[in-house]
Design a protein around this motif. Structure first.
Motif, mmCIF file in Angstrom:
data_model
loop_
_atom_site.group_PDB
_atom_site.id
_atom_site.type_symbol
_atom_site.label_atom_id
_atom_site.label_comp_id
_atom_site.label_asym_id
_atom_site.label_seq_id
_atom_site.Cartn_x
_atom_site.Cartn_y
_atom_site.Cartn_z
ATOM 1 N N ASP A 194 14.179 15.552 6.659
ATOM 2 C CA ASP A 194 13.391 15.260 5.159
ATOM 3 C C ASP A 194 13.108 13.750 5.215
ATOM 4 N N VAL A 195 13.723 12.648 5.815
ATOM 5 C CA VAL A 195 13.369 11.545 5.790
ATOM 6 C C VAL A 195 12.195 11.285 6.641
ATOM 7 N N VAL A 196 12.317 11.777 7.891
ATOM 8 C CA VAL A 196 11.136 11.765 8.816
ATOM 9 C C VAL A 196 10.003 12.168 8.324
ATOM 10 N N ALA A 197 10.170 13.509 7.915
ATOM 11 C CA ALA A 197 9.037 14.145 7.526
ATOM 12 C C ALA A 197 8.325 13.501 6.216
ATOM 13 N N LYS A 198 9.108 12.793 5.391
ATOM 14 C CA LYS A 198 8.683 11.734 4.484
ATOM 15 C C LYS A 198 7.671 10.909 4.722
ATOM 16 N N TRP A 199 8.302 10.081 5.926
ATOM 17 C CA TRP A 199 7.514 9.100 6.386
ATOM 18 C C TRP A 199 6.167 9.387 7.336
ATOM 19 N N GLU A 228 0.720 -1.369 -0.041
ATOM 20 C CA GLU A 228 0.032 -0.157 -0.037
ATOM 21 C C GLU A 228 0.658 1.268 0.034
ATOM 22 N N ALA A 229 1.908 1.180 0.741
ATOM 23 C CA ALA A 229 2.738 2.427 1.006
ATOM 24 C C ALA A 229 3.364 3.084 -0.396
ATOM 25 N N PRO A 230 3.748 2.284 -1.222
ATOM 26 C CA PRO A 230 4.823 2.867 -2.139
ATOM 27 C C PRO A 230 4.062 3.921 -3.221
ATOM 28 N N GLU A 231 2.656 3.781 -2.976
ATOM 29 C CA GLU A 231 2.005 4.970 -3.779
ATOM 30 C C GLU A 231 2.037 6.381 -3.210
ATOM 31 N N TYR A 232 2.403 6.415 -1.886
ATOM 32 C CA TYR A 232 2.568 7.699 -1.267
ATOM 33 C C TYR A 232 4.087 7.879 -0.977
ATOM 34 N N LEU A 233 4.832 6.668 -1.094
ATOM 35 C CA LEU A 233 6.313 7.061 -0.882
ATOM 36 C C LEU A 233 7.169 7.239 -2.254
#
Length: 327
Positions: free
Chosen positions: A267-272, A55-60
């Motif tokens: 930026d990694v934290v914000a993305k997740w 499910e997550a790749p669509e948003y990642l």
């Protein structure tokens, strides 16, 4: 002069071409992310990771590669992530056992509970106290009276120091009886522990609902109590610990989260945080998580750290009280 102008023009073009390349290299993620599961295939952590990878790749914006790295009750996989490069490309499918129970009991492992960057909790797994369908105990009060009355009953767990073991010790402590009031029968895994109760080889079990759901649906296990704050829809007739006067048992809950090594970039934290927020509203992810017997709940990094800290304290206090700590 003409040659000089040509060189300047060429350098300017190269500089312009380099700008998007640099920006692209800095944007996260720019390649697939590895999600380490510290347990074997088919368990709660693995199922949560497989659901996430779907499910997550669509948003990642990139694929998620699930890798099972087993050993030492989740310590091997967790250590790998703790010691990996903090760039966001190696993350951990964190579980209560490897990230709270084990660190609370075993102080000699290569990491502490907070040697990670907390990206977010994604689900909770309610625990259910169950007995076999043939048990004479029809409800929690009857079982409680038997335990307090000195009845020598046995309980099955997935092994010494596992959450199933700790859960029962926490319950006995909350009842105000000795930790040896019941006979502990450890097995290699929750599935075998459940089968032991179904088969009459142990009297009771305190286990994830996901691990008991099949036996409950087939009327092989009778649920007596759930640790959710409110009654769980899958077992609506089962009272909560709060209703039965034992709110402390709400601390007995399985959970899964996404952790990274310490000092992940902002930026990694914000993305997740963005990704986990998106899947929390994704109907497919929510539905799949519920079908696996879990409660989908996404917490922020700060909320997650606070929650885990409370869990570690509960397990540490119990372990120290019972002399189970490994220094």
């Amino acid at each position: 002069m003409k040659l000089k102008n040509t060189v300047v023009a060429t350098l300017s073009c190269l500089a312009l071409l380099a700008i998007p390349t640099v920006a692209s290299a800095q944007e996260y993620p720019s390649k697939p992310v590895t999600l380490v599961v510290p347990y074997g295939p088919g368990g709660a952590a693995d199922l949560a990771a497989r659901t996430m990878s779907t499910e997550a790749p669509e948003y990642l914006g990139e694929n998620i590669l699930v890798v099972n790295k087993t050993g030492a009750g989740g310590v091997v996989g967790s250590t790998q992530v703790a010691k990996s490069r903090p760039d966001g490309y190696t993350l951990l499918m964190a579980r209560v056992g490897s990230q709270a129970t084990v660190p609370a009991i075993n102080r000699t492992i290569p990491y502490k509970w907070d040697d990670f960057t907390f990206l977010g909790l994604i689900e909770k797994n309610p625990f259910v106290l169950g007995v076999s369908a043939d048990s004479p105990y029809q409800n929690f009060e009857e079982l409680k009276a038997a335990i307090e009355g000195g009845e020598r009953l046995s309980y099955a767990s997935a092994g010494v120091g596992t959450l199933l073991h700790m859960a029962m010790l926490i319950m006995l402590d909350d009842l105000g009886v000795d930790s040896e009031a019941l006979i502990h029968v450890p097995f290699k895994g929750g599935g075998k522990a459940t089968a032991a109760v179904v088969g009459g080889h142990a009297d009771l079990i305190f286990h994830n609902l996901s691990g008991l759901s099949g036996a409950i649906e087939s009327d092989q296990i009778r649920p007596l109590l759930t640790t959710t704050p409110e009654r769980f829809s899958a077992i609506p007739d089962t009272p909560t610990a709060q209703e039965l006067g034992h709110p402390n048992l709400e601390n007995v809950v399985g959970w899964t989260g996404v952790w990274g090594p310490k000092d992940l970039p902002e930026d990694v934290v914000a993305k997740w945080v963005e990704v986990l927020g998106a899947i929390s509203a994704d109907a497919s992810w929510v539905d799949t998580t519920k079908k696996l017997g879990s409660v989908p709940i996404v917490l922020s990094p700060d909320e997650t750290k606070s929650f885990v800290e409370g869990q570690v304290k509960t397990f540490s206090d119990t372990a120290e009280k019972l002399g189970m700590v490994i220094q």
